[in-house]
Design an enzyme around this catalytic site. Structure first.
Site, short mmCIF file in Angstrom:
data_model
loop_
_atom_site.label_atom_id
_atom_site.label_comp_id
_atom_site.label_asym_id
_atom_site.label_seq_id
_atom_site.Cartn_x
_atom_site.Cartn_y
_atom_site.Cartn_z
N CYS A 45 -16.05 0.84 102.76
CA CYS A 45 -17.02 1.11 101.70
C CYS A 45 -16.65 0.33 100.45
CB CYS A 45 -17.04 2.61 101.40
SG CYS A 45 -18.23 3.10 100.12
N ASP A 47 -16.61 1.41 97.53
CA ASP A 47 -16.06 2.33 96.53
C ASP A 47 -14.74 1.79 95.96
OD1 ASP A 47 -14.56 4.72 95.44
OD2 ASP A 47 -16.40 5.73 96.08
N ARG A 49 -12.30 3.23 94.75
CA ARG A 49 -11.12 4.06 94.96
C ARG A 49 -10.48 3.85 96.33
NH1 ARG A 49 -14.35 9.51 93.97
NH2 ARG A 49 -15.78 8.26 95.28
N HIS A 101 -14.80 7.30 103.89
CA HIS A 101 -13.92 8.08 103.00
C HIS A 101 -14.61 9.34 102.53
CE1 HIS A 101 -15.92 7.10 99.13
NE2 HIS A 101 -16.26 5.98 99.75
#
Length: 206
Positions: A45, A47, A49, A101
């Site tokens: 992904c 993302d 994080r 995630h």
């Protein structure tokens, strides 16, 4: 925070990192420039994080990477297919890993849309915006799940199946290449990766 500072910090951090790596491993960058031979292709992904090299403590050259919103693999996405083709047929990766995630924003948006009080009409036109079109298949999956983490896991399983069904993987297995497809979930709450146990190889499920 001034915009100029954000960019300056990135460049400064990079310079310090390069200096530290060169001190710890003299010649690392010169050797890296000669070519790459990663054994892992990571589909993850976008993302911020979930930086694959950081969470796996990997070095530049260890992981071939493709990331997008909600770690999707669409059979019509030439970008993802090109990455898969190059990694498997030319780079020679041995493992293709789909990594979702927890608390995924894309999955959460699909979950909310799928469970809206007013369901879409059967003859409703496809979403007009790029993000909506991209996430439409995941929204369909989301209709079957109430729990977000279960949806994240189901999404990973679906993408593993999609990759395993590609001509790229079928041709690789027909040529007796030892390449496997795996599904993992990264837990934001713990920093740990979890194997979902859905791996596929040339002989089928592993």
């Amino acid at each position: 925070m001034p915009q100029e500072y954000i960019l300056a910090r990135l460049l400064s951090n990079n310079a310090q990192w390069a200096e530290d790596v060169q001190k710890a491993e003299p010649g690392f960058f010169a050797e890296s420039a000669k070519g790459q031979s990663p054994k892992v292709l990571y589909f993850g992904c976008s993302d911020s994080r979930v930086p694959e090299s950081v969470v796996t403590a990997s070095k530049p050259g260890d992981i071939f990477v493709h990331r997008n919103i909600a770690n999707q693999f669409h059979s019509t996405d030439d970008s993802a297919l090109a990455v898969l083709t190059y990694a498997v047929a030319h780079v020679g990766v041995q493992h293709v890993i789909i990594v979702g995630h927890t608390n995924c924003g894309g999955a959460a948006a699909c979950h909310a849309a799928a469970h809206a009080h007013t369901p879409p009409a059967e003859d409703a036109p496809p979403p007009a915006d790029p993000l909506g079109r991209w996430l439409a298949p995941l929204t369909e999956i989301a209709r079957e799940y109430e729990d977000l983490t279960e949806l994240v896991e189901a999404n990973v399983r679906a993408q593993v199946a999609h990759i395993a069904e590609t001509d790229v993987m079928r041709n690789a297995w027909a040529q007796d290449k030892e390449v496997q497809v795996h599904g993992w979930v990264y837990e934001l709450e713990t920093g740990l990766l979890r194997d979902l146990g859905v791996s596929v190889g040339k002989a089928g499920a592993i």
